[in-house]
Design an enzyme around this catalytic site. Structure first.
Site, PDB file in Angstrom:
ATOM      1  N   LYS A  22       0.847  -1.202   0.000  1.00 31.69           N
ATOM      2  CA  LYS A  22       0.000   0.000   0.000  1.00 31.69           C
ATOM      3  C   LYS A  22       0.882   1.252   0.000  1.00 31.69           C
ATOM      4  O   LYS A  22       0.642   2.194  -0.748  1.00 31.69           O
ATOM      5  CB  LYS A  22      -0.883  -0.023   1.259  1.00 31.69           C
ATOM      6  CG  LYS A  22      -1.491   1.320   1.623  1.00 31.69           C
ATOM      7  CD  LYS A  22      -2.346   1.245   2.870  1.00 31.69           C
ATOM      8  CE  LYS A  22      -1.600   1.391   4.170  1.00 31.69           C
ATOM      9  NZ  LYS A  22      -1.213   2.748   4.552  1.00 31.69           N
ATOM     10  N   ASN A  23       1.910   1.243   0.843  1.00 23.14           N
ATOM     11  CA  ASN A  23       2.723   2.453   0.993  1.00 23.14           C
ATOM     12  C   ASN A  23       3.623   2.724  -0.207  1.00 23.14           C
ATOM     13  O   ASN A  23       4.131   3.830  -0.354  1.00 23.14           O
ATOM     14  CB  ASN A  23       3.564   2.382   2.277  1.00 23.14           C
ATOM     15  CG  ASN A  23       2.690   2.555   3.513  1.00 23.14           C
ATOM     16  OD1 ASN A  23       1.495   2.825   3.401  1.00 23.14           O
ATOM     17  ND2 ASN A  23       3.282   2.387   4.681  1.00 23.14           N
ATOM     18  N   CYS A 116      -4.321   7.805  10.216  1.00 17.42           N
ATOM     19  CA  CYS A 116      -4.361   7.146  11.521  1.00 17.42           C
ATOM     20  C   CYS A 116      -3.934   8.090  12.641  1.00 17.42           C
ATOM     21  O   CYS A 116      -3.011   8.880  12.470  1.00 17.42           O
ATOM     22  CB  CYS A 116      -3.428   5.940  11.519  1.00 17.42           C
ATOM     23  SG  CYS A 116      -4.147   4.479  10.770  1.00 17.42           S
ATOM     24  N   ARG A 121       1.935  13.958  13.595  1.00 18.48           N
ATOM     25  CA  ARG A 121       1.982  13.855  12.132  1.00 18.48           C
ATOM     26  C   ARG A 121       2.001  15.211  11.425  1.00 18.48           C
ATOM     27  O   ARG A 121       1.057  15.589  10.714  1.00 18.48           O
ATOM     28  CB  ARG A 121       0.830  12.977  11.618  1.00 18.48           C
ATOM     29  CG  ARG A 121       0.774  11.638  12.302  1.00 18.48           C
ATOM     30  CD  ARG A 121       0.044  10.605  11.514  1.00 18.48           C
ATOM     31  NE  ARG A 121       0.877  10.025  10.473  1.00 18.48           N
ATOM     32  CZ  ARG A 121       0.514   8.950   9.760  1.00 18.48           C
ATOM     33  NH1 ARG A 121      -0.631   8.404   9.958  1.00 18.48           N
ATOM     34  NH2 ARG A 121       1.306   8.478   8.832  1.00 18.48           N
ATOM     35  N   ILE A 123       3.356  18.273   8.824  1.00 18.98           N
ATOM     36  CA  ILE A 123       3.683  18.269   7.385  1.00 18.98           C
ATOM     37  C   ILE A 123       4.670  19.390   7.058  1.00 18.98           C
ATOM     38  O   ILE A 123       4.846  19.762   5.906  1.00 18.98           O
ATOM     39  CB  ILE A 123       2.421  18.372   6.482  1.00 18.98           C
ATOM     40  CG1 ILE A 123       1.573  19.599   6.859  1.00 18.98           C
ATOM     41  CG2 ILE A 123       1.610  17.107   6.517  1.00 18.98           C
ATOM     42  CD1 ILE A 123       0.494  19.914   5.822  1.00 18.98           C
ATOM     43  N   ASP A 124       5.317  19.945   8.094  1.00 16.41           N
ATOM     44  CA  ASP A 124       6.228  21.070   7.882  1.00 16.41           C
ATOM     45  C   ASP A 124       7.366  20.739   6.912  1.00 16.41           C
ATOM     46  O   ASP A 124       7.782  21.591   6.114  1.00 16.41           O
ATOM     47  CB  ASP A 124       6.794  21.561   9.227  1.00 16.41           C
ATOM     48  CG  ASP A 124       7.460  20.442  10.017  1.00 16.41           C
ATOM     49  OD1 ASP A 124       6.920  19.317  10.025  1.00 16.41           O
ATOM     50  OD2 ASP A 124       8.520  20.681  10.609  1.00 16.41           O
ATOM     51  N   LEU A 125       7.874  19.511   6.939  1.00 19.63           N
ATOM     52  CA  LEU A 125       9.005  19.174   6.070  1.00 19.63           C
ATOM     53  C   LEU A 125       8.570  19.143   4.602  1.00 19.63           C
ATOM     54  O   LEU A 125       9.338  19.517   3.715  1.00 19.63           O
ATOM     55  CB  LEU A 125       9.613  17.830   6.483  1.00 19.63           C
ATOM     56  CG  LEU A 125      10.148  17.768   7.916  1.00 19.63           C
ATOM     57  CD1 LEU A 125      10.556  16.345   8.286  1.00 19.63           C
ATOM     58  CD2 LEU A 125      11.345  18.711   8.087  1.00 19.63           C
ATOM     59  N   ASP A 305       5.756   0.658  11.994  1.00 19.70           N
ATOM     60  CA  ASP A 305       4.515  -0.005  11.557  1.00 19.70           C
ATOM     61  C   ASP A 305       4.434  -1.460  12.011  1.00 19.70           C
ATOM     62  O   ASP A 305       3.415  -2.119  11.796  1.00 19.70           O
ATOM     63  CB  ASP A 305       4.380   0.065  10.022  1.00 19.70           C
ATOM     64  CG  ASP A 305       3.928   1.443   9.565  1.00 19.70           C
ATOM     65  OD1 ASP A 305       3.635   2.293  10.419  1.00 19.70           O
ATOM     66  OD2 ASP A 305       3.883   1.670   8.333  1.00 19.70           O
ATOM     67  N   ARG A 397      -7.845  -0.869   6.038  1.00 21.91           N
ATOM     68  CA  ARG A 397      -7.047   0.123   5.294  1.00 21.91           C
ATOM     69  C   ARG A 397      -5.713  -0.436   4.837  1.00 21.91           C
ATOM     70  O   ARG A 397      -5.102   0.094   3.911  1.00 21.91           O
ATOM     71  CB  ARG A 397      -6.740   1.330   6.186  1.00 21.91           C
ATOM     72  CG  ARG A 397      -7.931   2.117   6.598  1.00 21.91           C
ATOM     73  CD  ARG A 397      -7.490   3.163   7.564  1.00 21.91           C
ATOM     74  NE  ARG A 397      -6.845   4.235   6.840  1.00 21.91           N
ATOM     75  CZ  ARG A 397      -7.046   5.509   7.111  1.00 21.91           C
ATOM     76  NH1 ARG A 397      -7.840   5.862   8.084  1.00 21.91           N
ATOM     77  NH2 ARG A 397      -6.432   6.431   6.412  1.00 21.91           N
TER      78      ARG A 397
HETATM   79  C1  UD1 Z   1       4.960   6.701   6.212  1.00 20.46           C
HETATM   80  C2  UD1 Z   1       4.089   5.485   6.120  1.00 20.46           C
HETATM   81  C3  UD1 Z   1       3.638   5.042   7.509  1.00 20.46           C
HETATM   82  C4  UD1 Z   1       4.852   4.840   8.399  1.00 20.46           C
HETATM   83  C5  UD1 Z   1       5.753   6.061   8.379  1.00 20.46           C
HETATM   84  C6  UD1 Z   1       7.066   5.853   9.122  1.00 20.46           C
HETATM   85  C7  UD1 Z   1       2.984   5.807   3.990  1.00 20.46           C
HETATM   86  C8  UD1 Z   1       1.710   6.041   3.267  1.00 20.46           C
HETATM   87  N1  UD1 Z   1       2.913   5.805   5.317  1.00 20.46           N
HETATM   88  O1  UD1 Z   1       4.154   7.736   6.807  1.00 20.46           O
HETATM   89  O2  UD1 Z   1       2.918   3.832   7.383  1.00 20.46           O
HETATM   90  O3  UD1 Z   1       4.428   4.632   9.727  1.00 20.46           O
HETATM   91  O4  UD1 Z   1       6.084   6.402   7.021  1.00 20.46           O
HETATM   92  O5  UD1 Z   1       7.735   4.776   8.623  1.00 20.46           O
HETATM   93  O6  UD1 Z   1       4.012   5.555   3.399  1.00 20.46           O
HETATM   94  N2  UD1 Z   1       7.236  14.482  10.476  1.00 20.46           N
HETATM   95  C9  UD1 Z   1       7.389  15.821  10.759  1.00 20.46           C
HETATM   96  N3  UD1 Z   1       7.191  16.701   9.750  1.00 20.46           N
HETATM   97  C10 UD1 Z   1       6.847  16.320   8.493  1.00 20.46           C
HETATM   98  C11 UD1 Z   1       6.687  14.950   8.208  1.00 20.46           C
HETATM   99  C12 UD1 Z   1       6.893  14.033   9.227  1.00 20.46           C
HETATM  100  O7  UD1 Z   1       7.701  16.200  11.886  1.00 20.46           O
HETATM  101  O8  UD1 Z   1       6.657  17.179   7.626  1.00 20.46           O
HETATM  102  C13 UD1 Z   1       7.405  13.470  11.563  1.00 20.46           C
HETATM  103  C14 UD1 Z   1       6.088  12.758  11.852  1.00 20.46           C
HETATM  104  O9  UD1 Z   1       5.290  13.480  12.741  1.00 20.46           O
HETATM  105  C15 UD1 Z   1       6.579  11.456  12.437  1.00 20.46           C
HETATM  106  C16 UD1 Z   1       7.889  11.196  11.684  1.00 20.46           C
HETATM  107  O10 UD1 Z   1       8.271  12.441  11.119  1.00 20.46           O
HETATM  108  O11 UD1 Z   1       6.848  11.613  13.797  1.00 20.46           O
HETATM  109  C17 UD1 Z   1       7.790  10.144  10.601  1.00 20.46           C
HETATM  110  O12 UD1 Z   1       6.835  10.537   9.635  1.00 20.46           O
HETATM  111  P1  UD1 Z   1       6.963  10.183   8.088  1.00 20.46           P
HETATM  112  O13 UD1 Z   1       8.233   9.427   7.860  1.00 20.46           O
HETATM  113  O14 UD1 Z   1       6.738  11.422   7.307  1.00 20.46           O
HETATM  114  O15 UD1 Z   1       5.751   9.204   7.901  1.00 20.46           O
HETATM  115  P2  UD1 Z   1       4.639   9.248   6.772  1.00 20.46           P
HETATM  116  O16 UD1 Z   1       5.249   9.544   5.457  1.00 20.46           O
HETATM  117  O17 UD1 Z   1       3.481  10.043   7.230  1.00 20.46           O
END
Ligand code: UD1
Length: 423
Positions: A22-23, A116, A121, A123-125, A305, A397
């Protein structure tokens, strides 16, 4: 909403084919926005998040047909760059549309993504990376208005190797002017799969799988065909199911090199794992041994995960185990549910101390998120008596027909639908 009913105590046995990731599929489907063309993506699981992604693409003008794990898409014409709020809120991966829409359309209107509830979570990055490439992003009342006449390649150093941010920036950079370097990039196998698909569409991306990815922007991309990698988390969950029931299961169509950190922990607990090509056979032990300490971290570390599933497994181990969760700040919601089944777990901030018990008992529990739900299935398979898992839509999901998958291996599990319950 459906309920899963499990009668525990049967060792799982047999062979099972693991479905596509899925990912890996979600960003690949989003990436089709980048190219005006026709695409065929194989190995796409039939899951709710995939359906939501295809629905969003269809709202944007990209028609698709999903049949027998194959998705055919036509992205020749895109009619709007606005993602509907109701769909955006249904999953985290909808943020993945921002980079491709900006790159192809020069603009995008999106909302905060859902997904979830496992932590903050942020999205700043994603936003900082795209802004560094020249995008203007203004957020008003939860709506993100994004514009970029032309994205420009640059060096982006991620504070944390975020999977989603790495993928979003990679996709945006394929059509940018000049070269983009992502430093401290995520190294997950799904990132390599995305690189392979982008390059099949004519992009010039190198370095995925390492912590530095370089993308040389090109004028345009074209349609492509691709097969997504097997789902290493589904494989890891099935491996856990074999191990927790003391069974003997062969997982087919997997990539063992994606699962080294998972296999390592289970080997330490005393199970036997035999790999040959794309088959991984797990032979459980009568009672697992505790493992001293497991810390979740970005790939190639132990995946977050798989943390809830590992916790369910260790709750029946001989001795005390420690799990340290470093990736998400709210990923222990399964603990109170496992405790209802007799698990003995103590939480200290980001650390779980699991005192193994020889016996779990069936109970009525709730899947609070996708992997939490998977951990409850595992506990139910090992428990004495019946377990009822509610809120199964979370599990659906990420696992295609999870009940049928486990039934094939001899588990006593069935799904009770709302209609049936009402009668
Ligand atoms: C993806 C996976 C999810 C998995 C996660 C970590 C998909 C669809 N989902 O989620 O199943 O659990 O990787 O392996 O591929 N963060 C920030 N700022 C950002 C983005 C992330 O602070 O802009 C933090 C998040 O809050 C979290 C950490 O970075 O604590 C990891 O997140 P990230 O690697 O981005 O996970 P996802 O891409 O959301």
């Amino acid at each position: 909403m459906d309920t899963l009913v499990i009668e525990g105590g049967t060792p799982l046995e047999g062979k099972i084919r693991v479905h596509g990731s899925k990912n890996a599929a979600l960003p690949i489907l989003a990436a089709t926005i980048l190219a005006a063309g026709e695409h065929r993506i194989e190995g796409v699981p039939d899951l709710l998040d995939i359906r939501v992604m295809l629905k969003i693409l269809s709202e944007l003008g990209i028609g698709s047909r999903h049949h027998d794990h194959v998705v055919d898409l036509d992205s020749r014409i895109i009619t709007t760059s606005k993602v509907p709020e109701s769909l955006m809120g249904q999953m985290r991966s909808s943020i993945m549309l921002m980079g491709p829409l900006l790159a192809r359309m020069g603009e995008a209107v999106l909302y905060r993504p859902g997904g979830c509830a496992i932590g903050s979570r942020r999205i700043d990055l994603h936003l900082d990376g795209l802004k560094k490439m020249g995008a203007e992003i203004v957020e008003r009342e939860g709506v993100m208005y994004c514009k970029a006449l032309k994205l420009v390649g640059t060096k982006i150093v991620l504070d944390y190797p975020s999977v989603g941010a790495t993928e979003n920036i990679m996709m945006a950079a394929t059509l940018a002017k000049g070269t983009t370097r992502i430093v401290n990039a995520a190294r997950e196998p799904e990132i390599i799969d995305l690189q392979n698909f982008l390059n099949k569409m004519g992009a010039r991306v190198v370095g995925a799988g390492s912590n530095e990815i370089t993308i040389e922007g090109v004028e345009r991309l074209h349609g492509a065909s691709h097969r997504v990698i097997p789902d290493r988390i589904v494989a890891g969950t099935l491996l856990s199911a074999a191990a927790i029931t003391g069974g003997d299961v062969a997982l087919c169509g997997v990539n063992p090199s994606h699962m080294e950190a998972i296999a390592d922990v289970f080997l330490r607990s005393g199970v036997e794992i035999r790999c040959s090509n794309d088959i991984m056979r797990i032979i459980g032990t009568s009672r697992p041994k505790a493992v001293d300490k497991v810390t979740t971290s970005p790939h190639p570390g132990f995946p977050t995960d798989m943390q809830p599933q590992l916790m369910a497994y260790l709750s029946i181990a001989e001795g005390t185990s420690i799990i340290n969760e470093t990736v998400f700040d709210g990923r222990f919601r399964h603990v109170s549910e496992l405790e209802r089944m007799g698990a003995q777990i103590y939480i200290d901030y980001h650390t779980a101390i699991i005192r193994g018990t020889s016996r779990l008992s069936g109970a009525r529990v709730e899947a609070t998120d996708l992997r939490a739900g998977a951990s409850l299935i595992l506990a139910g398979l090992a428990a004495e008596g019946k377990t009822f898992i509610e809120q199964v839509h979370h599990i659906d999901r990420g696992y295609e027909n999870v009940d049928q998958m486990l039934t094939k291996l001899g588990a006593r599990i069935y799904r009770r639908s709302e209609i049936y319950k009402a009668n």
